[in-house]
Design a protein around this motif. Structure first.
Motif, PDB file in Angstrom:
ATOM      1  N   LYS A  99       0.823  -1.205   0.000  1.00 56.65           N
ATOM      2  CA  LYS A  99       0.000   0.000   0.000  1.00 56.65           C
ATOM      3  C   LYS A  99       0.863   1.263   0.000  1.00 56.65           C
ATOM      4  O   LYS A  99       0.558   2.249  -0.684  1.00 56.65           O
ATOM      5  CB  LYS A  99      -0.928   0.001   1.220  1.00 56.65           C
ATOM      6  N   ALA A 100       1.967   1.232   0.749  1.00 56.20           N
ATOM      7  CA  ALA A 100       2.872   2.380   0.778  1.00 56.20           C
ATOM      8  C   ALA A 100       3.504   2.604  -0.589  1.00 56.20           C
ATOM      9  O   ALA A 100       3.637   3.745  -1.054  1.00 56.20           O
ATOM     10  CB  ALA A 100       3.954   2.171   1.838  1.00 56.20           C
ATOM     11  N   THR A 101       3.875   1.516  -1.257  1.00 56.98           N
ATOM     12  CA  THR A 101       4.459   1.634  -2.593  1.00 56.98           C
ATOM     13  C   THR A 101       3.440   2.181  -3.588  1.00 56.98           C
ATOM     14  O   THR A 101       3.775   3.020  -4.433  1.00 56.98           O
ATOM     15  CB  THR A 101       4.981   0.272  -3.079  1.00 56.98           C
ATOM     16  N   VAL A 102       2.207   1.722  -3.490  1.00 63.71           N
ATOM     17  CA  VAL A 102       1.158   2.235  -4.379  1.00 63.71           C
ATOM     18  C   VAL A 102       0.993   3.744  -4.176  1.00 63.71           C
ATOM     19  O   VAL A 102       0.874   4.498  -5.153  1.00 63.71           O
ATOM     20  CB  VAL A 102      -0.179   1.507  -4.126  1.00 63.71           C
ATOM     21  N   ARG A 103       0.990   4.194  -2.946  1.00 65.18           N
ATOM     22  CA  ARG A 103       0.867   5.638  -2.678  1.00 65.18           C
ATOM     23  C   ARG A 103       2.007   6.417  -3.330  1.00 65.18           C
ATOM     24  O   ARG A 103       1.799   7.492  -3.910  1.00 65.18           O
ATOM     25  CB  ARG A 103       0.841   5.902  -1.166  1.00 65.18           C
ATOM     26  N   GLU A 104       3.209   5.859  -3.241  1.00 65.74           N
ATOM     27  CA  GLU A 104       4.366   6.513  -3.856  1.00 65.74           C
ATOM     28  C   GLU A 104       4.218   6.561  -5.373  1.00 65.74           C
ATOM     29  O   GLU A 104       4.531   7.581  -6.008  1.00 65.74           O
ATOM     30  CB  GLU A 104       5.648   5.762  -3.471  1.00 65.74           C
ATOM     31  N   HIS A 105       3.756   5.488  -5.972  1.00 67.76           N
ATOM     32  CA  HIS A 105       3.570   5.453  -7.419  1.00 67.76           C
ATOM     33  C   HIS A 105       2.508   6.449  -7.872  1.00 67.76           C
ATOM     34  O   HIS A 105       2.677   7.144  -8.888  1.00 67.76           O
ATOM     35  CB  HIS A 105       3.174   4.043  -7.871  1.00 67.76           C
ATOM     36  N   VAL A 106       1.412   6.520  -7.147  1.00 65.84           N
ATOM     37  CA  VAL A 106       0.338   7.454  -7.506  1.00 65.84           C
ATOM     38  C   VAL A 106       0.854   8.889  -7.418  1.00 65.84           C
ATOM     39  O   VAL A 106       0.609   9.718  -8.308  1.00 65.84           O
ATOM     40  CB  VAL A 106      -0.882   7.253  -6.591  1.00 65.84           C
ATOM     41  N   ALA A 107       1.610   9.177  -6.361  1.00 64.67           N
ATOM     42  CA  ALA A 107       2.162  10.527  -6.199  1.00 64.67           C
ATOM     43  C   ALA A 107       3.159  10.861  -7.308  1.00 64.67           C
ATOM     44  O   ALA A 107       3.287  12.029  -7.708  1.00 64.67           O
ATOM     45  CB  ALA A 107       2.842  10.645  -4.834  1.00 64.67           C
ATOM     46  N   ALA A 108       3.843   9.842  -7.829  1.00 58.35           N
ATOM     47  CA  ALA A 108       4.839  10.054  -8.885  1.00 58.35           C
ATOM     48  C   ALA A 108       4.212  10.108 -10.274  1.00 58.35           C
ATOM     49  O   ALA A 108       4.916  10.315 -11.267  1.00 58.35           O
ATOM     50  CB  ALA A 108       5.886   8.944  -8.834  1.00 58.35           C
ATOM     51  N   GLY A 109       2.902   9.889 -10.360  1.00 62.97           N
ATOM     52  CA  GLY A 109       2.229   9.950 -11.653  1.00 62.97           C
ATOM     53  C   GLY A 109       2.368   8.711 -12.504  1.00 62.97           C
ATOM     54  O   GLY A 109       2.286   8.785 -13.746  1.00 62.97           O
ATOM     55  N   VAL A 110       2.548   7.553 -11.871  1.00 59.98           N
ATOM     56  CA  VAL A 110       2.657   6.296 -12.613  1.00 59.98           C
ATOM     57  C   VAL A 110       1.327   5.981 -13.295  1.00 59.98           C
ATOM     58  O   VAL A 110       0.256   6.185 -12.725  1.00 59.98           O
ATOM     59  CB  VAL A 110       3.068   5.159 -11.650  1.00 59.98           C
ATOM     60  N   HIS A 111       1.379   5.468 -14.524  1.00 60.02           N
ATOM     61  CA  HIS A 111       0.168   5.151 -15.284  1.00 60.02           C
ATOM     62  C   HIS A 111      -0.250   3.688 -15.162  1.00 60.02           C
ATOM     63  O   HIS A 111      -1.440   3.374 -15.148  1.00 60.02           O
ATOM     64  CB  HIS A 111       0.377   5.489 -16.771  1.00 60.02           C
ATOM     65  N   VAL A 112       0.747   2.799 -15.125  1.00 64.25           N
ATOM     66  CA  VAL A 112       0.495   1.361 -15.021  1.00 64.25           C
ATOM     67  C   VAL A 112       1.396   0.801 -13.936  1.00 64.25           C
ATOM     68  O   VAL A 112       2.586   1.122 -13.881  1.00 64.25           O
ATOM     69  CB  VAL A 112       0.796   0.635 -16.357  1.00 64.25           C
ATOM     70  N   ILE A 113       0.825  -0.046 -13.079  1.00 67.61           N
ATOM     71  CA  ILE A 113       1.607  -0.722 -12.045  1.00 67.61           C
ATOM     72  C   ILE A 113       1.690  -2.206 -12.401  1.00 67.61           C
ATOM     73  O   ILE A 113       0.664  -2.855 -12.627  1.00 67.61           O
ATOM     74  CB  ILE A 113       0.968  -0.554 -10.652  1.00 67.61           C
ATOM     75  N   ILE A 114       2.912  -2.736 -12.470  1.00 67.75           N
ATOM     76  CA  ILE A 114       3.124  -4.150 -12.774  1.00 67.75           C
ATOM     77  C   ILE A 114       3.308  -4.911 -11.462  1.00 67.75           C
ATOM     78  O   ILE A 114       4.284  -4.726 -10.748  1.00 67.75           O
ATOM     79  CB  ILE A 114       4.350  -4.350 -13.678  1.00 67.75           C
ATOM     80  N   GLY A 115       2.359  -5.756 -11.132  1.00 72.69           N
ATOM     81  CA  GLY A 115       2.362  -6.504  -9.892  1.00 72.69           C
ATOM     82  C   GLY A 115       0.955  -6.518  -9.319  1.00 72.69           C
ATOM     83  O   GLY A 115       0.004  -6.131 -10.007  1.00 72.69           O
ATOM     84  N   PRO A 116       0.820  -6.936  -8.074  1.00 76.43           N
ATOM     85  CA  PRO A 116       1.856  -7.465  -7.187  1.00 76.43           C
ATOM     86  C   PRO A 116       2.128  -8.938  -7.445  1.00 76.43           C
ATOM     87  O   PRO A 116       1.553  -9.532  -8.357  1.00 76.43           O
ATOM     88  CB  PRO A 116       1.236  -7.246  -5.805  1.00 76.43           C
ATOM     89  N   GLY A 117       2.988  -9.522  -6.574  1.00 76.36           N
ATOM     90  CA  GLY A 117       3.290 -10.927  -6.719  1.00 76.36           C
ATOM     91  C   GLY A 117       2.178 -11.823  -6.198  1.00 76.36           C
ATOM     92  O   GLY A 117       1.684 -12.687  -6.904  1.00 76.36           O
ATOM     93  N   ALA A 118       1.754 -11.600  -4.965  1.00 77.73           N
ATOM     94  CA  ALA A 118       0.760 -12.473  -4.332  1.00 77.73           C
ATOM     95  C   ALA A 118      -0.659 -11.993  -4.597  1.00 77.73           C
ATOM     96  O   ALA A 118      -0.938 -10.794  -4.602  1.00 77.73           O
ATOM     97  CB  ALA A 118       1.015 -12.522  -2.825  1.00 77.73           C
ATOM     98  N   SER A 119      -1.569 -12.947  -4.765  1.00 76.78           N
ATOM     99  CA  SER A 119      -2.969 -12.618  -5.014  1.00 76.78           C
ATOM    100  C   SER A 119      -3.587 -11.880  -3.834  1.00 76.78           C
ATOM    101  O   SER A 119      -4.393 -10.957  -4.007  1.00 76.78           O
ATOM    102  CB  SER A 119      -3.764 -13.897  -5.284  1.00 76.78           C
ATOM    103  N   GLY A 120      -3.214 -12.284  -2.624  1.00 78.46           N
ATOM    104  CA  GLY A 120      -3.747 -11.615  -1.442  1.00 78.46           C
ATOM    105  C   GLY A 120      -3.338 -10.158  -1.381  1.00 78.46           C
ATOM    106  O   GLY A 120      -4.110  -9.303  -0.903  1.00 78.46           O
ATOM    107  N   ILE A 121      -2.154  -9.852  -1.855  1.00 80.99           N
ATOM    108  CA  ILE A 121      -1.695  -8.458  -1.885  1.00 80.99           C
ATOM    109  C   ILE A 121      -2.486  -7.677  -2.923  1.00 80.99           C
ATOM    110  O   ILE A 121      -2.818  -6.507  -2.731  1.00 80.99           O
ATOM    111  CB  ILE A 121      -0.185  -8.395  -2.185  1.00 80.99           C
TER     112      ILE A 121
END
Length: 449
Positions: A280-302
């Motif tokens: 969740k912390a990484t997602v917040r960082e990506h959103v703040a950085a203006g990322v368009h596509v996120i590749i991941g996560p590894g686990a389905s539960g995540i």
């Protein structure tokens, strides 16, 4: 591709049950000399633990994994692709999910090129269409050239070989590999077998919006930015090297072909930690950085944990290795995709492997999360469907460790399994599955090598 044995399995199960009863009662004698020795246990794994990195958990127990086998989504990979992977990761050992990661990045780039912009919602509208009903192409260069001309394309890359994506944004078909550990606790590539699963008829028939034809010197105001949400740390870190290599190779090859919309694609690294709070912390960082596509996560539960945050931010989430069948129907507003197949397909492949070995009394041990619960249930269903009686199956679950400093104590579960006297144990988990196997060995369970 599931082998079904019907009444023959039922008869064998009944026979096994009778023999087991005789063994336990000792034919009415209390003399331990008359007791029948418990059967040697075959070990089976799944995509979260069938890799060379998992074998490295047993450096002090040489050969303990010898004979363990399991399934994972894996397309036969060409030597050319493996060589290209090692050009970005020279020390790469495992290649599990490398192809799926590569394809997730490439499909995202092609979708942005066809959309004519890097807005996540417009990219999402094109993703399924990239894989269906157009001119077939199988290299980054050829596909980008077609996309720049506004042509409909049908991407057939490394992992996506037969059917395209379904309406749910996942492969309609897949190839699974049966992997085997050798006496060095490493995967013996010479024994790997491949089997297909799925149905091409499930490929979506919905057409995406018309592609944008690239104008001369057409250039996006900003580059397509892709963020990583991969398990650099945590229980699934054993899969990180091939995931990272697949992403790095895709970015390299896309940019060497001119990038997307006239700009080089940008990669922003990020860890999912195999933990919701880290992810969740990484997602917040990506959103703040203006990322368009996120590749991941590894686990389905995540994925389940972060998907509400990703959807709220309006960003695309594209996983190369989520397999939880329930994710096919999760509410995602059309922003979630995966190149990994549903565990409904893996369960059929794994059950086939177990039945071909003649196992009749099976314990299924799973981590307690959406991946473990879902695949455990699906494997049980497939085994029961082929004639193994419910009382010949035992299901055990465990809470995943809270972190790397919290080892899994499976001693009580190992004692329970020893009393059950299975001839097969299926392990559905990640790196912590090593502690389950060590606990079985410590409890005196004889492992069949």
């Amino acid at each position: 591709m599931l082998m079904r044995r019907g009444s023959r399995n039922a008869a064998l199960a009944a026979c096994a049950s009778f023999l087991f009863t005789v063994a336990v009662t000792g034919c009415g004698s209390d003399d331990p000399g008359n007791a029948v020795a418990p059967p040697a246990v075959r070990l089976y794994g799944t995509d979260g633990n069938m890799g060379n990195s998992f074998g490295a958990e047993f450096t002090d127990q040489a050969g303990l994994l010898a004979g363990m086998k399991g399934t994972t989504p894996l397309t036969p990979l060409s030597e050319d692709f493996k060589t290209r992977l090692r050009s970005v990761a020279p020390k790469l050992g495992d290649v599990v999910y490398a192809a799926e990661t590569y394809d997730a990045v490439v499909i995202s780039a092609l979708a942005a090129q066809l959309a004519g912009e890097v807005t996540p919602a417009r990219i999402a509208e094109q993703i399924n269409g990239v894989t269906t009903a157009g001119t077939q192409c199988d290299t980054v260069g050829d596909c980008l050239r077609l996309a720049r001309s506004g042509a409909d394309i049908e991407y057939r890359g490394v992992s996506l070989k037969r059917g395209g994506f379904t309406d749910a944004g996942e492969p309609s078909t897949a190839t699974f590999a049966t992997l085997h550990f050798d006496t060095n606790n490493q995967i013996n590539d010479g024994k790997t077998e491949f089997v297909g699963a799925g149905n091409e008829a499930d490929t979506t028939r919905k057409r995406p919006p018309a592609a944008e034809r690239q104008r001369p010197n057409n250039r996006s105001e900003q580059p397509l930015t892709i963020g990583g949400l991969l398990p650099k740390t945590g229980d699934l870190a054993i899969l990180y090297p091939p995931l990272a290599a697949g992403a790095a190779l895709a970015i390299k090859e896309i940019n060497s072909e001119g990038g997307v919309l006239g700009r080089k694609v940008q990669w922003v690294d990020g860890d999912d930690g195999t933990r919701p709070d880290v992810a969740k912390a990484t997602v917040r960082e990506h959103v703040a950085a203006g990322v368009h596509v996120i590749i991941g996560p590894g686990a389905s539960g995540i994925a389940r944990a972060v998907l509400p945050d990703v959807v709220a931010a309006g960003v695309v989430l594209f996983s190369p290795c989520n397999t939880d069948a329930g994710l096919s129907t999760v509410e995602d507003k059309g922003l979630y995709f995966r190149t990994a197949p549903s565990d409904l397909l893996q369960a059929r492949a794994l059950a086939d492997v177990i039945l071909r070995d003649g196992s009749q009394r099976v314990a299924i041990v799973a981590r307690k999360d959406s991946y473990g619960d879902g695949l455990q249930s699906s494997v049980r269903t497939e085994l029961e469907r082929t004639g193994i009686a419910a009382d010949q199956l035992k299901l055990l679950s465990y809470e995943p460790p809270a972190g790397p400093a919290t080892p899994l104590d499976f001693s009580a579960g190992a004692a329970e399994l020893k009393n059950f006297r299975p001839d097969a144990v299926v392990l559905i988990g990640f790196g912590e599955s090593a502690q389950v196997i060590k606990a079985l060995a410590a409890a005196g369970v004889t492992l069949r090598h």
